[in-house]
Design a protein around this motif. Structure first.
Motif, PDB file in Angstrom:
ATOM      1  N   THR A  22       0.834  -1.202   0.000  1.00  0.00           N
ATOM      2  CA  THR A  22       0.000   0.000   0.000  1.00  0.00           C
ATOM      3  C   THR A  22       0.866   1.249   0.000  1.00  0.00           C
ATOM      4  N   LYS A  23       1.865   1.265   0.856  1.00  0.00           N
ATOM      5  CA  LYS A  23       2.762   2.426   0.908  1.00  0.00           C
ATOM      6  C   LYS A  23       3.491   2.602  -0.420  1.00  0.00           C
ATOM      7  N   ARG A  24       3.954   1.516  -1.008  1.00  0.00           N
ATOM      8  CA  ARG A  24       4.659   1.614  -2.294  1.00  0.00           C
ATOM      9  C   ARG A  24       3.736   2.190  -3.369  1.00  0.00           C
ATOM     10  N   ASP A  25       2.496   1.709  -3.410  1.00  0.00           N
ATOM     11  CA  ASP A  25       1.537   2.226  -4.396  1.00  0.00           C
ATOM     12  C   ASP A  25       1.288   3.719  -4.198  1.00  0.00           C
ATOM     13  N   LEU A  26       1.092   4.123  -2.948  1.00  0.00           N
ATOM     14  CA  LEU A  26       0.809   5.535  -2.672  1.00  0.00           C
ATOM     15  C   LEU A  26       1.996   6.432  -2.989  1.00  0.00           C
ATOM     16  N   LEU A  27       3.193   5.931  -2.762  1.00  0.00           N
ATOM     17  CA  LEU A  27       4.375   6.763  -2.990  1.00  0.00           C
ATOM     18  C   LEU A  27       4.721   6.911  -4.475  1.00  0.00           C
ATOM     19  N   ARG A  28       4.001   6.227  -5.323  1.00  0.00           N
ATOM     20  CA  ARG A  28       4.189   6.435  -6.765  1.00  0.00           C
ATOM     21  C   ARG A  28       3.522   7.746  -7.206  1.00  0.00           C
ATOM     22  N   ARG A  29       2.669   8.288  -6.322  1.00  0.00           N
ATOM     23  CA  ARG A  29       1.989   9.553  -6.621  1.00  0.00           C
ATOM     24  C   ARG A  29       2.762  10.712  -6.007  1.00  0.00           C
ATOM     25  N   ARG A  30       2.459  11.902  -6.486  1.00  0.00           N
ATOM     26  CA  ARG A  30       3.063  13.118  -5.920  1.00  0.00           C
ATOM     27  C   ARG A  30       2.151  13.618  -4.807  1.00  0.00           C
ATOM     28  N   TRP A  31       2.749  13.962  -3.681  1.00  0.00           N
ATOM     29  CA  TRP A  31       1.991  14.452  -2.534  1.00  0.00           C
ATOM     30  C   TRP A  31       2.459  15.859  -2.200  1.00  0.00           C
ATOM     31  N   ASP A  32       1.503  16.793  -2.119  1.00  0.00           N
ATOM     32  CA  ASP A  32       1.837  18.172  -1.766  1.00  0.00           C
ATOM     33  C   ASP A  32       2.076  18.324  -0.272  1.00  0.00           C
ATOM     34  N   ASP A  33       1.602  17.365   0.499  1.00  0.00           N
ATOM     35  CA  ASP A  33       1.774  17.421   1.943  1.00  0.00           C
ATOM     36  C   ASP A  33       1.912  16.002   2.482  1.00  0.00           C
ATOM     37  N   MET A  34       2.891  15.821   3.338  1.00  0.00           N
ATOM     38  CA  MET A  34       3.133  14.523   3.954  1.00  0.00           C
ATOM     39  C   MET A  34       1.894  14.029   4.700  1.00  0.00           C
ATOM     40  N   ASN A  35       1.121  14.947   5.276  1.00  0.00           N
ATOM     41  CA  ASN A  35      -0.082  14.560   6.010  1.00  0.00           C
ATOM     42  C   ASN A  35      -1.125  13.944   5.084  1.00  0.00           C
ATOM     43  N   ASP A  36      -1.191  14.396   3.825  1.00  0.00           N
ATOM     44  CA  ASP A  36      -2.122  13.813   2.866  1.00  0.00           C
ATOM     45  C   ASP A  36      -1.743  12.367   2.553  1.00  0.00           C
ATOM     46  N   TYR A  37      -0.454  12.096   2.429  1.00  0.00           N
ATOM     47  CA  TYR A  37       0.009  10.726   2.221  1.00  0.00           C
ATOM     48  C   TYR A  37      -0.393   9.863   3.416  1.00  0.00           C
ATOM     49  N   ALA A  38      -0.175  10.368   4.614  1.00  0.00           N
ATOM     50  CA  ALA A  38      -0.533   9.612   5.824  1.00  0.00           C
ATOM     51  C   ALA A  38      -2.038   9.328   5.845  1.00  0.00           C
ATOM     52  N   ASP A  39      -2.837  10.318   5.490  1.00  0.00           N
ATOM     53  CA  ASP A  39      -4.293  10.134   5.475  1.00  0.00           C
ATOM     54  C   ASP A  39      -4.715   9.091   4.443  1.00  0.00           C
ATOM     55  N   ALA A  40      -4.006   8.999   3.333  1.00  0.00           N
ATOM     56  CA  ALA A  40      -4.364   8.055   2.273  1.00  0.00           C
ATOM     57  C   ALA A  40      -4.185   6.603   2.708  1.00  0.00           C
ATOM     58  N   LYS A  41      -3.391   6.367   3.743  1.00  0.00           N
ATOM     59  CA  LYS A  41      -3.173   5.004   4.255  1.00  0.00           C
ATOM     60  C   LYS A  41      -4.239   4.582   5.262  1.00  0.00           C
ATOM     61  N   THR A  42      -5.123   5.490   5.629  1.00  0.00           N
ATOM     62  CA  THR A  42      -6.035   5.266   6.749  1.00  0.00           C
ATOM     63  C   THR A  42      -6.888   4.016   6.592  1.00  0.00           C
ATOM     64  N   ASP A  43      -7.513   3.797   5.440  1.00  0.00           N
ATOM     65  CA  ASP A  43      -8.416   2.652   5.285  1.00  0.00           C
ATOM     66  C   ASP A  43      -7.682   1.329   5.488  1.00  0.00           C
ATOM     67  N   VAL A  44      -6.479   1.222   4.933  1.00  0.00           N
ATOM     68  CA  VAL A  44      -5.707  -0.016   5.090  1.00  0.00           C
ATOM     69  C   VAL A  44      -5.302  -0.201   6.553  1.00  0.00           C
ATOM     70  N   ILE A  45      -4.875   0.873   7.187  1.00  0.00           N
ATOM     71  CA  ILE A  45      -4.473   0.789   8.596  1.00  0.00           C
ATOM     72  C   ILE A  45      -5.659   0.377   9.460  1.00  0.00           C
ATOM     73  N   LEU A  46      -6.828   0.950   9.200  1.00  0.00           N
ATOM     74  CA  LEU A  46      -8.013   0.584   9.983  1.00  0.00           C
ATOM     75  C   LEU A  46      -8.365  -0.888   9.810  1.00  0.00           C
ATOM     76  N   SER A  47      -8.248  -1.410   8.588  1.00  0.00           N
ATOM     77  CA  SER A  47      -8.568  -2.826   8.382  1.00  0.00           C
ATOM     78  C   SER A  47      -7.538  -3.726   9.062  1.00  0.00           C
ATOM     79  N   ILE A  48      -6.282  -3.342   9.033  1.00  0.00           N
ATOM     80  CA  ILE A  48      -5.241  -4.129   9.719  1.00  0.00           C
ATOM     81  C   ILE A  48      -5.478  -4.101  11.226  1.00  0.00           C
ATOM     82  N   LYS A  49      -5.804  -2.938  11.767  1.00  0.00           N
ATOM     83  CA  LYS A  49      -6.054  -2.847  13.214  1.00  0.00           C
ATOM     84  C   LYS A  49      -7.287  -3.654  13.612  1.00  0.00           C
TER      85      LYS A  49
END
Length: 188
Positions: free
Chosen positions: A152-179
């Protein structure tokens, strides 16, 4: 019955990001055995800076999971007795070289000038700390979820992020399912 403690003063009600949004310019690095040493070095630095405070310190995030690729930023969580009493912890951390990055309700973040260590501060018993530890411990023990998180992180990092917080937010659904799986596994 658990004693409820009142903070010394009201907490902040808004999110303050010191310095504004920052583009994410880091990629994933293979796991580095040195991350554990960086944590231990900063743990000692934090303990020394906060010698008068009652704190607990844990290595969290991807750099705390052996074998997991990560951005080369060591995340640390520190619990304090009263998040609103910044004079008990913030001054000491700033004095040893950390810089304030985020002040928000229930959470403060300081980091190194090099931005390679992030120290998250929460009040003791904040559920966010339990969530960090739940995720870390589950990723340490579940190879499938660890692989899912890394991909998931590798897929997201293929995109350009204007803010590190936006990248962190994009991982939320996967993190919630893992938790959720981690909580279910803990109940068994």
């Amino acid at each position: 019955m658990k004693e409820t403690r009142k903070p010394r003063r009201p907490d902040v009600t808004t999110v303050e990001i010191v310095g504004g949004a920052e583009p994410l310019q880091l990629g994933l690095h293979d796991y580095d055995e040195g991350w554990a040493s960086v944590f231990l070095e900063h743990r000692g630095r934090i303990l020394e800076a906060l010698a008068a405070a009652d704190v607990e310190i844990e290595h969290i995030g991807s750099t705390a999971v052996r074998g997991l690729a990560a951005k080369p930023i060591v995340d640390i969580v520190v619990t304090v007795s009263d998040i609103t009493a910044e004079e008990d912890y913030l001054d000491g951390l700033l004095a040893v070289g950390y810089e304030l990055r985020v002040r928000e309700p229930g959470h403060r973040l300081v980091r190194t000038p090099a931005r390679d260590v992030h120290v998250h501060l929460y009040e003791r018993d904040d559920p966010a700390v339990d969530d960090y530890l739940l995720l870390r411990d589950h990723l340490r023990s579940d190879a499938d979820d660890c692989a899912l998180y890394e991909s998931t992180k590798r897929d997201l990092l293929r995109r350009r992020w204007d803010d590190m917080n936006d990248y962190a937010d994009a991982k939320t659904d996967v993190i919630l399912s893992i938790k959720a799986r981690a909580r279910a596994a803990n109940r068994q």
